[in-house]
Motif scaffolding. Structure first.
Motif, PDB file in Angstrom:
ATOM      1  N   UNK A 291      25.887  45.887  40.845  1.00 39.76           N
ATOM      2  CA  UNK A 291      26.905  44.888  41.182  1.00 39.76           C
ATOM      3  C   UNK A 291      28.243  45.234  40.553  1.00 39.76           C
ATOM      4  N   UNK A 292      28.218  45.660  39.287  1.00 41.95           N
ATOM      5  CA  UNK A 292      29.454  46.047  38.612  1.00 41.95           C
ATOM      6  C   UNK A 292      30.096  47.255  39.293  1.00 41.95           C
ATOM      7  N   UNK A 293      29.284  48.203  39.708  1.00 40.55           N
ATOM      8  CA  UNK A 293      29.805  49.399  40.373  1.00 40.55           C
ATOM      9  C   UNK A 293      30.531  49.036  41.667  1.00 40.55           C
ATOM     10  N   UNK A 294      30.076  47.986  42.318  1.00 41.08           N
ATOM     11  CA  UNK A 294      30.639  47.611  43.612  1.00 41.08           C
ATOM     12  C   UNK A 294      31.835  46.664  43.519  1.00 41.08           C
ATOM     13  N   UNK A 295      32.157  46.182  42.332  1.00 38.76           N
ATOM     14  CA  UNK A 295      33.309  45.288  42.206  1.00 38.76           C
ATOM     15  C   UNK A 295      34.603  46.082  42.317  1.00 38.76           C
ATOM     16  N   UNK A 296      35.654  45.455  42.850  1.00 39.17           N
ATOM     17  CA  UNK A 296      36.939  46.159  43.001  1.00 39.17           C
ATOM     18  C   UNK A 296      37.475  46.764  41.703  1.00 39.17           C
ATOM     19  N   UNK A 297      37.257  46.108  40.571  1.00 38.61           N
ATOM     20  CA  UNK A 297      37.758  46.628  39.290  1.00 38.61           C
ATOM     21  C   UNK A 297      37.122  47.957  38.910  1.00 38.61           C
ATOM     22  N   UNK A 298      35.907  48.196  39.393  1.00 42.41           N
ATOM     23  CA  UNK A 298      35.189  49.423  39.042  1.00 42.41           C
ATOM     24  C   UNK A 298      35.248  50.493  40.131  1.00 42.41           C
ATOM     25  N   UNK A 299      35.904  50.196  41.226  1.00 41.19           N
ATOM     26  CA  UNK A 299      36.019  51.173  42.327  1.00 41.19           C
ATOM     27  C   UNK A 299      37.216  52.075  42.075  1.00 41.19           C
ATOM     28  N   UNK A 300      37.066  52.903  41.064  1.00 42.09           N
ATOM     29  CA  UNK A 300      38.145  53.814  40.671  1.00 42.09           C
ATOM     30  C   UNK A 300      37.554  55.172  40.319  1.00 42.09           C
ATOM     31  N   UNK A 301      38.363  56.192  40.448  1.00 40.75           N
ATOM     32  CA  UNK A 301      37.998  57.529  39.990  1.00 40.75           C
ATOM     33  C   UNK A 301      36.695  58.042  40.568  1.00 40.75           C
ATOM     34  N   UNK A 302      35.824  58.495  39.682  1.00 42.23           N
ATOM     35  CA  UNK A 302      34.557  59.114  40.087  1.00 42.23           C
ATOM     36  C   UNK A 302      33.643  58.117  40.813  1.00 42.23           C
ATOM     37  N   UNK A 303      33.641  56.864  40.400  1.00 47.87           N
ATOM     38  CA  UNK A 303      32.803  55.870  41.072  1.00 47.87           C
ATOM     39  C   UNK A 303      33.252  55.659  42.512  1.00 47.87           C
ATOM     40  N   UNK A 304      34.563  55.592  42.706  1.00 47.10           N
ATOM     41  CA  UNK A 304      35.089  55.427  44.057  1.00 47.10           C
ATOM     42  C   UNK A 304      34.724  56.636  44.920  1.00 47.10           C
ATOM     43  N   UNK A 305      34.869  57.816  44.363  1.00 41.34           N
ATOM     44  CA  UNK A 305      34.506  59.035  45.086  1.00 41.34           C
ATOM     45  C   UNK A 305      33.017  59.023  45.441  1.00 41.34           C
ATOM     46  N   UNK A 306      32.165  58.628  44.508  1.00 39.86           N
ATOM     47  CA  UNK A 306      30.729  58.551  44.764  1.00 39.86           C
ATOM     48  C   UNK A 306      30.432  57.557  45.888  1.00 39.86           C
ATOM     49  N   UNK A 307      31.060  56.399  45.863  1.00 42.24           N
ATOM     50  CA  UNK A 307      30.834  55.401  46.905  1.00 42.24           C
ATOM     51  C   UNK A 307      31.276  55.921  48.275  1.00 42.24           C
TER      52      UNK A 307
END
Length: 96
Positions: free
Chosen positions: A36-52
């Motif tokens: 859930x934290x990974x999918x929140x807008x605040x965490x959709x940055x950098x490597x996590x965003x690329x992974x998503x």
């Protein structure tokens, strides 16, 4: 779980992988919280965003291959009791 959710166009909370820990008496809340934290807008940055983005691209390609080769969607395969592994196998199988 994220690939499953993308490929089947379902909510990740419905992923069959979450039923296994529950069946074994293990509480999956920690895993759900992290996802859930990974999918929140605040965490959709950098490597996590690329992974998503990569997960979404992979799941989209997998779904299109299933549709094109077998006339069935990833969601239909899973609804009939198949796994994401079965979806990948169907996508990779030669066209009849």
């Amino acid at each position: 779980m994220l690939i499953w959710a993308e490929a089947t166009e379902s909510d990740y909370l419905l992923c069959p992988l979450l039923s296994a820990p529950r069946t074994a008496g293990i509480d999956p809340r920690s895993l759900i919280d992290k996802l859930s934290r990974t999918l929140t807008p605040d965490h959709r940055k950098g490597a996590r965003l690329e992974l998503l983005h990569r997960i979404a691209d992979y799941a989209s390609t997998l779904g299109m291959q299933c549709d094109k080769r077998h006339g069935t969607t990833a969601n239909e395969i899973v609804r009939r009791g198949g796994s994401l592994g079965r979806v990948a196998e169907a996508a990779a199988a030669p066209t009849p």
